[in-house]
Design a protein around this motif. Structure first.
Motif, PDB file in Angstrom:
ATOM      1  N   ALA A  65      -6.903 -14.483 -70.059  1.00  0.00           N
ATOM      2  CA  ALA A  65      -5.607 -13.898 -69.700  1.00  0.00           C
ATOM      3  C   ALA A  65      -4.702 -13.800 -70.918  1.00  0.00           C
ATOM      4  N   LEU A  66      -4.730 -14.837 -71.754  1.00  0.00           N
ATOM      5  CA  LEU A  66      -3.894 -14.826 -72.950  1.00  0.00           C
ATOM      6  C   LEU A  66      -4.250 -13.657 -73.853  1.00  0.00           C
ATOM      7  N   GLU A  67      -5.543 -13.376 -73.990  1.00  0.00           N
ATOM      8  CA  GLU A  67      -5.944 -12.250 -74.841  1.00  0.00           C
ATOM      9  C   GLU A  67      -5.424 -10.935 -74.289  1.00  0.00           C
ATOM     10  N   VAL A  68      -5.605 -10.720 -72.980  1.00  0.00           N
ATOM     11  CA  VAL A  68      -5.171  -9.460 -72.367  1.00  0.00           C
ATOM     12  C   VAL A  68      -3.668  -9.281 -72.502  1.00  0.00           C
ATOM     13  N   VAL A  69      -2.927 -10.333 -72.171  1.00  0.00           N
ATOM     14  CA  VAL A  69      -1.475 -10.219 -72.164  1.00  0.00           C
ATOM     15  C   VAL A  69      -0.910 -10.126 -73.573  1.00  0.00           C
ATOM     16  N   SER A  70      -1.629 -10.648 -74.558  1.00  0.00           N
ATOM     17  CA  SER A  70      -1.155 -10.582 -75.944  1.00  0.00           C
ATOM     18  C   SER A  70      -1.020  -9.152 -76.442  1.00  0.00           C
TER      19      SER A  70
END
Length: 370
Positions: free
Chosen positions: A239-244
């Motif tokens: 999720a962190l990668e996508v939202v970044s």
């Protein structure tokens, strides 16, 4: 039993951490190994262990890869020994903690850049050329989740990982139509000696580290299949990668700065804000994945619609688990949930622009993006 008698994997940074765990997995699958690091004794110990347990041959090359011409020397030694490298794992890397302007040492930063960027690039160039001539091979480059975020207090390290990620994705495009795959490994903070060597052992990020064995296992499975990238570990990491990609850089920098600060006891408000951020990015990722699946479903054949309905069920299952965890967090305070929803709304609002042209994309393009 050696099932890959003609296959050899060269792994840098193999004496500890993720590199060592990857070496174990390659050995278990019968790959002969070329292990590169500064610790001769440790590499010899691993080589003996892999021979006893898996019957694979190990060649040890002792080298400080931050030195000038280190990559060329490793390549020359491999050629002199008449070893064909089928798989290259560029795992070696270092970090350095502190404010760039006033606290870090240039000589150490120069060494870091040489190892993380120059050596990795030249190792890739030398061995990739041979792979192209054979039209066969695989390369795994250690990037990081911080390759898609700012990283205050480890600014140079974060910049080198951004380079590696960008470099890897560019090579993937250049190698289309060949039998060669290049993969970017993007782990979150992992329980290795990295933070200690970087002078960051007392930072908050070290309070929640991923297991290097889990990171290596996820990486290995995806890499062998030829994935372009792999974000190992939990759903929150993915999720962190996508939202970044859609969160304002200032917001990301602030969150990363907080994670890199010393471990002094945080205030209750900071704890709530951290929880809100974590749940917020997870909620937003579920929304974005759902939106992408909706677009794919609308633009797909009947057969593909069956596949996407299956993916939607999996997404719903994951979302149900996550919302169950959010519900449980109510026991410790409603503020966390309110903050999470607020964060998710902010991120999804930014995402609307990103997905505005999704209907114009082909299903394969959208699926690749997700």
């Amino acid at each position: 039993m050696n099932t890959q008698e003609s296959k050899t994997a060269l792994i840098t940074g193999a004496s500890s951490g993720i590199g060592q765990e990857l070496a174990k997995l390659f050995a278990k699958d019968g790959y002969n190994l070329v292990l590169v690091a500064r610790s001769t004794d440790k590499l010899n110990e691993l080589g003996a262990q892999f021979w006893d347990e898996y019957g694979v041959e190990t060649t040890v090359i002792t080298k400080d890869l931050s030195e000038e011409n280190a990559a060329q020397d490793v390549y020359n030694q491999v050629k002199d020994k008449n070893i064909r490298v089928d798989i290259l794992v560029n795992d070696a890397g270092v970090g350095l903690y502190g404010k760039f302007a006033t606290e870090t040492d240039w000589e150490r930063e120069k060494s870091l850049i040489h190892l993380n960027v120059l050596t990795t690039t030249l190792m890739t160039k030398l061995f990739l050329k041979d792979m192209v001539e054979r039209n066969e091979g695989k390369i795994l480059n250690l990037a990081s989740l911080v390759s898609v975020t700012p990283m205050p207090l480890m600014a140079v390290y974060g910049a080198t990982k951004a380079y590696i990620n960008n470099f890897t994705q560019s090579l993937i495009n250049e190698l289309k139509g060949t039998n060669i795959s290049v993969t970017a490994l993007m782990p979150n903070a992992t329980d290795t000696d990295f933070f200690n060597k970087a002078g960051a052992a007392n930072t908050k990020v070290t309070e929640n580290l991923d297991d290097p064995a889990v990171v290596a296992k996820d990486a290995y499975n995806a890499f062998i299949k030829g994935a372009h990238k792999v974000v190992p570990g939990s759903f929150a990491n993915k999720a962190l990668e996508v939202v970044s990609y859609i969160t304002p850089q200032e917001t990301l920098a602030e969150r990363m700065r907080k994670s890199m600060e010393p471990k002094d006891e945080p205030k209750t408000e900071e704890k709530n804000n951290t929880a809100a951020w974590t749940w917020g990015i997870s909620l937003a990722a579920v929304v974005l994945a759902g939106a992408a699946l909706a677009v794919l479903y609308t633009n797909s054949s009947e057969y593909d619609k069956l596949r996407y309905r299956y993916k939607a069920r999996k997404l719903k299952s994951g979302a149900d688990d996550m919302f169950g965890d959010v519900k449980e967090s109510l026991l410790t305070g409603l503020d966390n949930l309110k903050g999470a929803v607020s964060t998710a709304k902010e991120v999804v609002a930014k995402a609307k622009e990103t997905f505005a042209d999704a209907v114009a994309k082909t299903p394969s393009e959208v699926e690749e993006a997700v």
